[in-house]
Design a protein around this motif. Sequence first.
Motif, PDB file in Angstrom:
ATOM      1  N   SER A 792       0.845  -1.191   0.000  1.00 55.94           N
ATOM      2  CA  SER A 792       0.000   0.000   0.000  1.00 55.94           C
ATOM      3  C   SER A 792       0.880   1.241   0.000  1.00 55.94           C
ATOM      4  CB  SER A 792      -0.931  -0.008   1.213  1.00 55.94           C
ATOM      5  OG  SER A 792      -0.220   0.299   2.377  1.00 55.94           O
ATOM      6  N   GLU A 793       2.023   1.114   0.666  1.00 52.02           N
ATOM      7  CA  GLU A 793       2.970   2.233   0.653  1.00 52.02           C
ATOM      8  C   GLU A 793       3.445   2.501  -0.770  1.00 52.02           C
ATOM      9  OE1 GLU A 793       6.325   2.313   3.405  1.00 52.02           O
ATOM     10  OE2 GLU A 793       5.076   1.106   4.729  1.00 52.02           O
ATOM     11  N   SER A 794       3.857   1.422  -1.424  1.00 47.08           N
ATOM     12  CA  SER A 794       4.413   1.595  -2.758  1.00 47.08           C
ATOM     13  C   SER A 794       3.355   2.164  -3.695  1.00 47.08           C
ATOM     14  CB  SER A 794       4.949   0.276  -3.292  1.00 47.08           C
ATOM     15  OG  SER A 794       3.883  -0.570  -3.616  1.00 47.08           O
ATOM     16  N   GLU A 795       2.117   1.757  -3.460  1.00 44.50           N
ATOM     17  CA  GLU A 795       1.065   2.273  -4.307  1.00 44.50           C
ATOM     18  C   GLU A 795       0.869   3.765  -4.045  1.00 44.50           C
ATOM     19  OE1 GLU A 795      -3.288   0.841  -4.419  1.00 44.50           O
ATOM     20  OE2 GLU A 795      -2.036  -0.580  -5.515  1.00 44.50           O
ATOM     21  N   ALA A 796       0.996   4.101  -2.785  1.00 44.90           N
ATOM     22  CA  ALA A 796       0.842   5.504  -2.427  1.00 44.90           C
ATOM     23  C   ALA A 796       1.925   6.331  -3.114  1.00 44.90           C
ATOM     24  CB  ALA A 796       0.915   5.668  -0.917  1.00 44.90           C
ATOM     25  N   THR A 797       3.152   5.805  -3.122  1.00 42.99           N
ATOM     26  CA  THR A 797       4.226   6.550  -3.781  1.00 42.99           C
ATOM     27  C   THR A 797       3.935   6.697  -5.269  1.00 42.99           C
ATOM     28  OG1 THR A 797       5.367   4.489  -3.347  1.00 42.99           O
ATOM     29  CG2 THR A 797       6.373   6.482  -2.470  1.00 42.99           C
ATOM     30  N   GLU A 798       3.409   5.615  -5.834  1.00 46.06           N
ATOM     31  CA  GLU A 798       3.034   5.669  -7.246  1.00 46.06           C
ATOM     32  C   GLU A 798       2.065   6.812  -7.472  1.00 46.06           C
ATOM     33  OE1 GLU A 798       4.088   4.022  -9.849  1.00 46.06           O
ATOM     34  OE2 GLU A 798       5.529   3.044  -8.518  1.00 46.06           O
TER      35      GLU A 798
ATOM     36  N   VAL B 710      -9.472  15.348  -2.564  1.00 49.24           N
ATOM     37  CA  VAL B 710      -9.397  14.024  -1.975  1.00 49.24           C
ATOM     38  C   VAL B 710      -7.950  13.543  -1.995  1.00 49.24           C
ATOM     39  CG1 VAL B 710     -10.180  11.666  -2.142  1.00 49.24           C
ATOM     40  CG2 VAL B 710     -11.710  13.500  -2.767  1.00 49.24           C
ATOM     41  N   ASN B 711      -7.534  12.996  -0.908  1.00 49.68           N
ATOM     42  CA  ASN B 711      -6.207  12.412  -0.834  1.00 49.68           C
ATOM     43  C   ASN B 711      -6.349  10.895  -0.992  1.00 49.68           C
ATOM     44  OD1 ASN B 711      -3.720  11.513  -0.221  1.00 49.68           O
ATOM     45  ND2 ASN B 711      -3.613  12.422   1.823  1.00 49.68           N
ATOM     46  N   PHE B 712      -5.920  10.391  -2.151  1.00 51.30           N
ATOM     47  CA  PHE B 712      -6.122   8.964  -2.431  1.00 51.30           C
ATOM     48  C   PHE B 712      -5.004   8.099  -1.875  1.00 51.30           C
ATOM     49  CE2 PHE B 712      -8.846  10.731  -5.819  1.00 51.30           C
ATOM     50  CZ  PHE B 712      -9.985   9.988  -5.575  1.00 51.30           C
ATOM     51  N   ASN B 713      -4.128   8.679  -1.063  1.00 54.00           N
ATOM     52  CA  ASN B 713      -2.930   7.941  -0.644  1.00 54.00           C
ATOM     53  C   ASN B 713      -3.240   6.613   0.033  1.00 54.00           C
ATOM     54  OD1 ASN B 713      -1.484   9.957  -1.662  1.00 54.00           O
ATOM     55  ND2 ASN B 713      -0.283  10.364   0.174  1.00 54.00           N
ATOM     56  N   ASN B 714      -4.213   6.609   0.909  1.00 51.98           N
ATOM     57  CA  ASN B 714      -4.479   5.386   1.661  1.00 51.98           C
ATOM     58  C   ASN B 714      -5.623   4.584   1.067  1.00 51.98           C
ATOM     59  OD1 ASN B 714      -2.487   5.761   3.606  1.00 51.98           O
ATOM     60  ND2 ASN B 714      -3.754   7.379   4.520  1.00 51.98           N
ATOM     61  N   CYS B 715      -5.925   4.903  -0.180  1.00 52.08           N
ATOM     62  CA  CYS B 715      -7.071   4.264  -0.809  1.00 52.08           C
ATOM     63  C   CYS B 715      -6.580   3.138  -1.705  1.00 52.08           C
ATOM     64  CB  CYS B 715      -7.799   5.315  -1.623  1.00 52.08           C
ATOM     65  SG  CYS B 715      -9.263   4.710  -2.370  1.00 52.08           S
ATOM     66  N   LYS B 716      -7.263   2.033  -1.649  1.00 51.67           N
ATOM     67  CA  LYS B 716      -6.862   0.903  -2.488  1.00 51.67           C
ATOM     68  C   LYS B 716      -7.505   1.049  -3.862  1.00 51.67           C
ATOM     69  CE  LYS B 716      -6.062  -2.172   1.318  1.00 51.67           C
ATOM     70  NZ  LYS B 716      -6.763  -2.948   2.335  1.00 51.67           N
TER      71      LYS B 716
END
Lengths: 825, 825
Positions: A792-798, B710-716
């Motif tokens: 999820s971290e890596s996705e966030a960085t993406e 919206v901050n999508f950082n923690n969103c899957k």
Amino acid sequence: MYGRYTQDLGVYAKEEAARLRESSQRRSLSDRSRSLDLLEYKGRCAKCQICTVRCQKFLISRVGEDWIFLILLGLVMALVSWGMDYCIAICLEAHKWMYGGLDSNVLLQYLAWVTYPVVLITFSAGFTQILAPQAVGSGIPEMKTILRGVVLKEYLTFKTFVAKVIGLTCALGSGMPLGKEGPFVHVASLCAALLCKFMSLFGGIYENESRNIEMLAAACAVGVGCCFAAPIGGVLFSIEVTSTFFAVRNYWRGFFAATFSAFIFRVLAVWNRDEETITALFKTRFRLDFPFDLQELPAFAVIGIASGFGGALFVYLNRLIVQFIRTQKTINRFLMKKRLLYPVLVTLIISTLTFPPGFGQFMAGKLTQKESLVTLLDNRTWAKQGIAEEFDYIGHSQAWKHPQVNVFVTLVLFIVMKFWMSALATTLPVPCGAFMPVFVIGAAFGRLVGESMAAWFPDGINTDGTIYPIVPGGYAVVGAAALAGAVTHTVSTAVIVFELTGQISHILPVMIAVILANAVAQSLQPSLYDSIIRIKKLPYLPELGWGHHEKYNIRVEDIMVRDVRYITLNCTYRDLHNVLLSGNLKTLALVETAESMILLGSIEHAQLQSLLSQQLGRSRRLEYIREQAAAEKKRLSMVSNTGSEEDSHRVSQEVRFQVRAHALEETPDPTIIFIYCNWTKASEIPETDVFVVFNFQITEWEEKQLDEQVNFNNCKIDPAPFQLVERTSLHKTHTIFSLLGLDHAYVTSIGRLIGVVSLKELRKAIEGSVTVKGVKVRPPLASFRDSGTSSSESEATELHKLWDRNKNMSLPREQTPSESDEKSQ
Amino acid sequence: MYGRYTQDLGVYAKEEAARLRESSQRRSLSDRSRSLDLLEYKGRCAKCQICTVRCQKFLISRVGEDWIFLILLGLVMALVSWGMDYCIAICLEAHKWMYGGLDSNVLLQYLAWVTYPVVLITFSAGFTQILAPQAVGSGIPEMKTILRGVVLKEYLTFKTFVAKVIGLTCALGSGMPLGKEGPFVHVASLCAALLCKFMSLFGGIYENESRNIEMLAAACAVGVGCCFAAPIGGVLFSIEVTSTFFAVRNYWRGFFAATFSAFIFRVLAVWNRDEETITALFKTRFRLDFPFDLQELPAFAVIGIASGFGGALFVYLNRLIVQFIRTQKTINRFLMKKRLLYPVLVTLIISTLTFPPGFGQFMAGKLTQKESLVTLLDNRTWAKQGIAEEFDYIGHSQAWKHPQVNVFVTLVLFIVMKFWMSALATTLPVPCGAFMPVFVIGAAFGRLVGESMAAWFPDGINTDGTIYPIVPGGYAVVGAAALAGAVTHTVSTAVIVFELTGQISHILPVMIAVILANAVAQSLQPSLYDSIIRIKKLPYLPELGWGHHEKYNIRVEDIMVRDVRYITLNCTYRDLHNVLLSGNLKTLALVETAESMILLGSIEHAQLQSLLSQQLGRSRRLEYIREQAAAEKKRLSMVSNTGSEEDSHRVSQEVRFQVRAHALEETPDPTIIFIYCNWTKASEIPETDVFVVFNFQITEWEEKQLDEQVNFNNCKIDPAPFQLVERTSLHKTHTIFSLLGLDHAYVTSIGRLIGVVSLKELRKAIEGSVTVKGVKVRPPLASFRDSGTSSSESEATELHKLWDRNKNMSLPREQTPSESDEKSQ
């Protein structure tokens, strides 16, 4: 179909739409002409006419229905199968007659015995070689590849059909240990393809490719079904052998066509007075009430396991022979020169060894394959109390009896000799399959075990009072199914066996033996068909092994190629040129910009090439040259009008090229134009051929052209190529690739292209971890994952990157307004 | 698996990775602890210990293998099946014994005959209702839905297992016309799911979902296989009934487990001294040499066609009864109140009608299902020369004989009565299937035709001298397979019949009849299982009909929903809120911007909801309130420090709200906080509870929060949702949906989202064009296409739009730098 889906769906959809439109126009035209005809004949009985036309219309509309096609296919295949069987029977009869007639002289007899198959096999090899080399071999590997969506050239043409049918008849008529099952799958597919073409004269539906693939799948079932008169087994066998994923929707098609075909095939035999009614091909008559004892099951299991090893050995041997011939350069060179020498040599060896008065007497050499099978499945015991002599041999069973050696020795010799002979014979360059020979060897092996058991327990095993003697024929059935299953890696040989023998009483032993044989063989070698696919280097996807856990642990990111070649939406022709030069991928990814990397679609290599050639091609060059020339001419005429004679002379002094029209026609590449140049005066230039450019001018023009932005307007783009994400497991990737018949898939992360996985990488990954030696290699990158950051971290960085891009993207744009100006030009 | 693939692959991949990591850690921990144990016991025989540990390790690693799982599954299911059969046999025996013992008084006899099944069925209905209502019914429709990737709650739990097994045993023990095949598929799946859970204690592999689905598919095969001791038929039937696309890779799993299960199931019978050796369940003894004449085939075809109509009628009747009970409000209300009344009533009617001394004497009422089947498949002819009396009835066949009426009347009555009884009984709220009753009815119908043929041609049809009398038992076999095939829409009932009877001699008649029955039934009605799926409103995808050309002519663009709800990458929480309010889609598309519409991925509804609640949720509100309060307090303390007593008093005059801590804990929605308010003085506010906000302040804050990006950082985000193009044909869409078990797919054009197709649209499109009345509706938009612009043009325009967007995109960006500034905040 699925292969095409992702590769060029857009193209395909368009083509299809165009076709449909065309055909509907065509139909409406023909309707109109028909109604015109109607008006013409109005004088006659109009009612009758209308009726006829309606019937005709109705019939034509009905022709599009699947079941008509399937019935036709079944009918044609049954006729082909029966006709071939008839011819083969005559050929074998003739062989026997020749051999039998010359029994006064052994040498003459030998010559007759040997020459006949040599001539037939040579003819078969030569005929197929000349007419259609694609007809050589089994055909199942090719059909598997075709059903995967790969287009194999010339594999489904009329020529191949003729070559396959005639070649196969000759090859089987020679009496060599060859089978007709594999080629029949190919023949049925050929039939279906040709029938599709023929039927497409009536309706547009037959031009639909996905439908054709469905029909080919049904055809494979028909092939096996009418070869053995085994509709159910045929459907199942064809599914197991050719598909990785099967649409249950197509199931009834196979059953319908195969049943009809098997029915007609058997009805022909009844009509020909060969049989009284429709029964199984190799009918057995085992007792029904007590087919086997529970305590015999270990023996059946032994047959299964031994057959598993035997099957693997057969595949290995077959591959070894092919590779030996290929790698031995001297042999290869010699054989390449005299192409027909190899079949002649092989046939000579095999027929010499089976010569009945010679070595053949110890291995029932004079029996044809069919006769051997019938005798092996016999429900009587040959070796009562271990003494073979006591058995009352009748008919063909006589051949198994030898005054000096007992029946066990004969059987062992038969198995061993036939084993390598079959492995060798199936490498011949003639249309041939390996199923039937393997089936016979399996039956012989089963019979051997059965006879041993019968000798060991003369009164049967059952201890409950009643004596139920052991039935060695049942063992033969089990052995045949097990060995055939092991070689082809199928379970459905069990069903084929039941349908062939007309008895299902041995269902549990057969199932147990087949499953065990499969388990052993699959862990040792690929199936015969997969082995041939690998030898022929056809595209394939190896199966995932039995329960390898690693598959669930390897991810796409471990195997994907990160260095993807792509083109951007605003790239120049120069970029395109460079990308095209750098490799020969079939399709290229189209991304939005090099920074964003958002995947927009994929474009075929050929499309890009045509784009490039349009931009730099001859017509545009010519146009440019013509324009230049016109401008030059205008200038010249201006000059000549206004200036003096000297001026005109000066102009004619200028270096000019004239290219002759015919030279232009001949040269494919416009750069060569300049070789065919003539010095000429400006005044001599006619209106039609005007090519007045300096070489450096062309180069300049080219450079300018290359710097222009690509115009994708006329380019066919597949807007939805298949995408995976980095975390997709190998297992899932394999499933999707085989489900959709993919060739490659892009790996994206939130719309951004980050890699590509092709069949090659997938193959490597699977085979790397399922090596034959049992060492399971883990892909180098897999180990990093366990200690890596959470996904999820890596996705966030993406996402952050994407974010930044969005923010930054406006900045360079602002700085380079010239770019957008250029675009609007 | 595939359903999940596109819907939440990203999530799933992550979960899986996390699981694997966890399990490996767990395993390494346990390894370590084990090695610690080892050290402890070092004093003892170390070698022995090491050996034990190694063995243990080896065993645990082996437990992960598929075949161990499959053997266990087969074993458990065989035991369950055998145990249930045993209990059912005892129940039926007890019923007969009660009935037989009371033969002095008809009334008592009637009471015994009726009460027994009523009690059992009532118990069964009540038990399942209380323990697990999911256990009611067949289970095949649910398994089909589950194998499509849909998660049905509570369908695979231990409770359901217990309810199903006990409920089914009671239901079948009552002697009602119910079957055990369907429920057995469910029971086997339950077994597999529970076994998976159990095995996951040993290794991580059992937690893999895609593997579990594979195992469930194998379990379905085991269910049918061990129910009828028909491994091959079981595998095929389960494939036909539950899958639309079948992985040939899973094939061996089914065969392996089903064979093992069938083997154990039959071995148990041998060990129990019921049988001498392993044979078929309903063994027949038809002659092998001449099973039927070619000229009998039309009669078999008639059976097939009639069975087709009969099967469709059965499905229709079954649905009618369910719908009648549902729609009749008075009945429904009454039945809902007394839930057990319906089963009691139905059982009462059926058992009264089958009462042997009453009406039952005309329809062999005293025979159990198994006994009827055995007698129907008998190889003797009942009606010789049309006079039934001449037949020497023995054993159970006696029941078919009646002094007054001949055997034809008995058979007709049996068929008619059992037909509606079975249709009625299968609507009972108990675990029950319909296969076996239908099978028996089919057998009776076949027997009827066979007896008629035998009466018509007393000396057989064959004209070649030898007399081969007609075998009505063969007709019964054909009829059973045909009717069962028609009701379930499967061809594999043919194989089941062969395995049940142990004879394959009637293969061609059976195949012909089954195929004809399928053709007729499929064109009239959905299969029984699909009908139940529709009644229960489970998600499903209708099959494409036989050769409907329109499928190739309808495109996705005709059926897609153009008004897609989406969210953009830079949307505000307000947009999110509005989108979420406007509908209840499971997933939402994420596009780059509203202008570009480039599809980046899809986000689950729940994810967005959690995003929104994070932004506006209680914790953030509290935090804000706390912050406000702190600021206020600071100000107050500043004021009180610097100002006079009056100032402080003025501050305390301000309107403030204090919310008690416990009120906060109780209210789920933070907006309700303000109901629980108290007036309080600022000075009285303690450090811990600080909620000093005006109502309008909160609203202001909310508005501000909603305006934030919206901050999508923690969103899957699922970065690769499935995409189609507008020109994809309906046929292809259907294939892809059923291949991948999709729920919806986005329609894109060069990366741009233009529509969405869900299962609903697809269903509408298919059913709209395959209406029962035969009228083929063309989707309204399809007609436009033929006259429309060429697709390449439209694609070009699409590209132009994209082009323009690319050019224009920088412009609005430039004009609104504030937006990007906001983002960077």
